[in-house]
Design a protein around this motif. Sequence first.
Motif, short mmCIF file in Angstrom:
data_model
loop_
_atom_site.label_atom_id
_atom_site.label_comp_id
_atom_site.label_asym_id
_atom_site.label_seq_id
_atom_site.Cartn_x
_atom_site.Cartn_y
_atom_site.Cartn_z
N SER A 1 0.83 -1.20 0.00
CA SER A 1 0.00 0.00 0.00
C SER A 1 0.86 1.25 0.00
CB SER A 1 -0.97 0.00 1.19
OG SER A 1 -0.26 -0.07 2.39
N GLY B 1 0.66 2.67 -3.66
CA GLY B 1 -0.21 3.82 -3.52
C GLY B 1 0.55 5.13 -3.58
N VAL C 1 3.29 5.73 -7.56
CA VAL C 1 2.31 5.20 -8.51
C VAL C 1 2.75 5.33 -9.97
CG1 VAL C 1 1.00 7.35 -8.46
CG2 VAL C 1 -0.13 5.25 -9.08
N TYR C 2 3.47 6.40 -10.30
CA TYR C 2 3.88 6.57 -11.70
C TYR C 2 4.82 5.46 -12.14
CZ TYR C 2 1.82 11.23 -11.38
OH TYR C 2 0.94 12.25 -11.22
N MET D 1 2.87 2.17 -12.50
CA MET D 1 1.98 2.23 -13.67
C MET D 1 2.80 2.06 -14.95
SD MET D 1 -1.23 2.49 -13.36
CE MET D 1 -2.26 2.44 -11.93
N LEU E 1 3.57 -1.51 -15.29
CA LEU E 1 2.37 -2.23 -15.70
C LEU E 1 2.11 -2.05 -17.20
CD1 LEU E 1 -0.05 -3.83 -14.77
CD2 LEU E 1 -1.21 -1.71 -14.19
N PHE E 2 2.19 -0.81 -17.66
CA PHE E 2 1.95 -0.53 -19.08
C PHE E 2 2.89 -1.32 -19.97
CE2 PHE E 2 -0.63 3.18 -18.05
CZ PHE E 2 -1.56 3.08 -19.06
N VAL F 1 1.77 -4.85 -20.18
CA VAL F 1 0.54 -5.05 -20.95
C VAL F 1 0.90 -5.15 -22.44
CG1 VAL F 1 -1.63 -4.00 -21.69
CG2 VAL F 1 -0.98 -3.91 -19.29
N LEU F 2 1.82 -4.27 -22.87
CA LEU F 2 2.25 -4.29 -24.27
C LEU F 2 2.83 -5.65 -24.64
CD1 LEU F 2 4.02 -0.84 -24.70
CD2 LEU F 2 1.69 -1.47 -25.31
N VAL G 1 0.33 -8.94 -25.21
CA VAL G 1 -0.40 -9.19 -26.45
C VAL G 1 0.53 -9.34 -27.66
CG1 VAL G 1 -2.52 -8.07 -25.75
CG2 VAL G 1 -0.71 -6.72 -26.79
N TYR H 1 -0.13 -11.48 -31.18
CA TYR H 1 -0.71 -10.73 -32.28
C TYR H 1 0.25 -10.51 -33.45
CZ TYR H 1 -4.61 -9.26 -29.21
OH TYR H 1 -5.69 -9.21 -28.39
N PHE I 1 -2.32 -3.16 -36.59
CA PHE I 1 -1.19 -2.24 -36.44
C PHE I 1 0.09 -2.73 -37.13
CE2 PHE I 1 -3.91 -1.81 -32.66
CZ PHE I 1 -4.41 -0.55 -32.95
N PHE J 1 4.07 -4.41 -33.20
CA PHE J 1 4.13 -5.34 -32.07
C PHE J 1 5.57 -5.68 -31.71
CE2 PHE J 1 -0.25 -5.90 -33.53
CZ PHE J 1 -0.89 -5.68 -32.34
N PHE K 1 6.59 -2.96 -29.54
CA PHE K 1 6.05 -3.23 -28.20
C PHE K 1 7.01 -4.15 -27.43
CE2 PHE K 1 1.16 -2.62 -28.90
CZ PHE K 1 1.39 -1.28 -29.19
N HIS L 1 5.84 11.26 -7.12
CA HIS L 1 5.22 9.93 -6.94
C HIS L 1 6.06 8.78 -7.49
CE1 HIS L 1 1.56 10.83 -4.82
NE2 HIS L 1 1.51 11.95 -5.50
#
Lengths: 380, 303
Positions: free
Chosen positions: A79, A83, A86-87, A90, A93-94, A97-98, A101, A105, A113, A118, A121, A170
């Motif tokens: 936390s 919390g 966070v930047y 995040m 995480l981003f 995520v790339l 997939v 793909y 695309f 990809f 990515f 942050h």
Amino acid sequence: MDTLSLLQHYWWFLIALLGALLVFLMFVQGGQALLYRLGHSEEERNLIVNSLGRKWELTFTTLVTFGGAFFASFPLFYSTSFGGAVYVWMAILFCFVLQAVAYEYRRKPSNVFGERTFDVFLMINGILGPLLIGTAVGTLFTGAEFTVDRLNLAGQGGAAVISQWSSPWHGLEAVANWRNVLLGVSVTLLTLTLACQYLINDVDDETLRLRARNLMRRTAPAFVLLFVVWLVALLMSDGATADAAGHISMEPHKYLHNLLEMSYVTAGLLVGVVAVLWSIRLGWSGRRSAIWFGGAGTVLTVLALLLTAGWNQTAYYPSLSDLQSSLTIANSSSSLFTLRVMAWVSLFIPFVVAYIWYVWRALNRRPLTRKELHEGGHQY
Amino acid sequence: MASKSIALASVFGLLFALLTAYTGDRSGAIAAQTQPMKLAAMEALYDGEQGAPLTVIGVLRPESERRTNDDAFHFKIDIPKLLSVMSFRDAEAYIPGINDLLEGDAQRGILSAEEKMLRGRVAVGELARYRKARNAGDTVTMAEVSRLFDRSTPEGEAFLRNYFAYFGYGYIDRPEQLVPNVPLLFYSFRVMVGAGCFFILLLAVVWWLNRRDRLASKRWLLWVAVWTIPLAYIASQAGWAVAEVGRQPWAIHEMMPVSIAASKIPSGSVTTTFILFLVLFTALLIAELSILFRQIKLGPKND
């Protein structure tokens, strides 16, 4: 040592082990980063992606398990850091995520695309993933800007939040400390080195093997140099330590003292470092066995370093804003009940590891060839 | 190949749909015991009843148009006593309504929301007293408050049971904040359960006809099956809405409201990351759908 303390040490060990496995498995990211550097033709890039594609889910799952285990066993860290910084989280995480997939793909018809997007990515994830994670882990040694006060619960609204971040950046402020960045770059170079060793082992193609060997000859010395500077700086640095009552103070050469006081951890560190150096020696002459030493050495080294961060009454997340807010495994863990229940569940881990090992062996029984790319079956 | 695949999918689908119905029933019974407000809101049950009926379907009157004694529904279809049976396995069991839970019912041992809020404030207040004492270095008061949180003393046991048990209510300003969004819950729950029952029926029929080799001639049924694909996602989302809207305002039931549990991050950065996710996932969804439609058009490979 009472049961609670024992379980806290046990769970820190498990997290350290997961973290160590993650750093090793990030050779997948290293390989992605080198996609265009090693693969000059589309066929060569497909070879690399399909070789890594057999492993990327293991890395991803280990990352998620690492985060999940950390959350469950030391929720106050979760936390506070997630919390607050966070930047950074995040961004991590981003870029994952790339990745998730991109493998599936990239060569499918009508992927909107195009294959190259990809592949980009994959490269973003390959470079940013280890760099960001390495830099973030650096703050476990150098500290971060937050305060923690459980009695904030006596407040109302936003003032009732237990953990508060003191920097408006942050988490991005971590790059202002050269030691964090140095660790981030070291981890990135290590993943590149391991990726070369892995591809030498897994791809049955002379051109690619030669190219990987030549590239490793450049990334490995750079890694060793930066890592040694980081390690020496760590051993020279002060660290936050807790006394029996939980009061935290700064101790000169804390991490050096930890290694002197926990000789088994030092032994692990030394064996790990020697194994990594040996893997570089093997990789230098293009030997397929290099990755095994590189992998085992990485796991031992990172495990030892993370144990140094959390065991021996060390604050594994020192607060730069308020020293007494620093997190130790004793003041940030879940309750005795939770840790105990999870400890029982953790007895299944050896079975999971055995399964991973079995799958790995089955997938790697023979190295990947160009011929295989033109046969049927699942292709990335 | 399609027939074989349907045979396998219909059996597994049917088994798991039945299993989901069973776990759903268990969840409902547990909610009745531990989260009565959630259950009352799901059923739009404003006034408690003994032998409460289950509303199969109904149309709610908007709260703004309703006066105190108006019926909550324009119309509805009930199954008598079923809600009591499902919740407590007893046809005559009492199910408290939203108003009972807010106003309290001394006879049935239900505290009013005001009373819970009062007790919660006492508990939060003790914590504030401790914090003040700590900052002032007043060890006597600190020890005094600590005793209240010590379960092994009679004093501590009573405080934990009578006050600390309602800790989260100490952050609530108005009783209405304790009621989740009734129409959203009521309709989401019916979408979820309705879709679940439809899946069981459809899968059973498909399995039966496929076994008898009569499925291929029923084109209308095949189209129904195709159009059921999005329904699975809608049902799943509706289920999440029931779970997460129904738990409001609590992050930890009766201990911590969501407003207190949220991280202290500027709302601008939450908006930024939300928009980034929205754009990224929308782009990836477009790619995913495009790939899927292309593969469907290409059809299966004949190995």
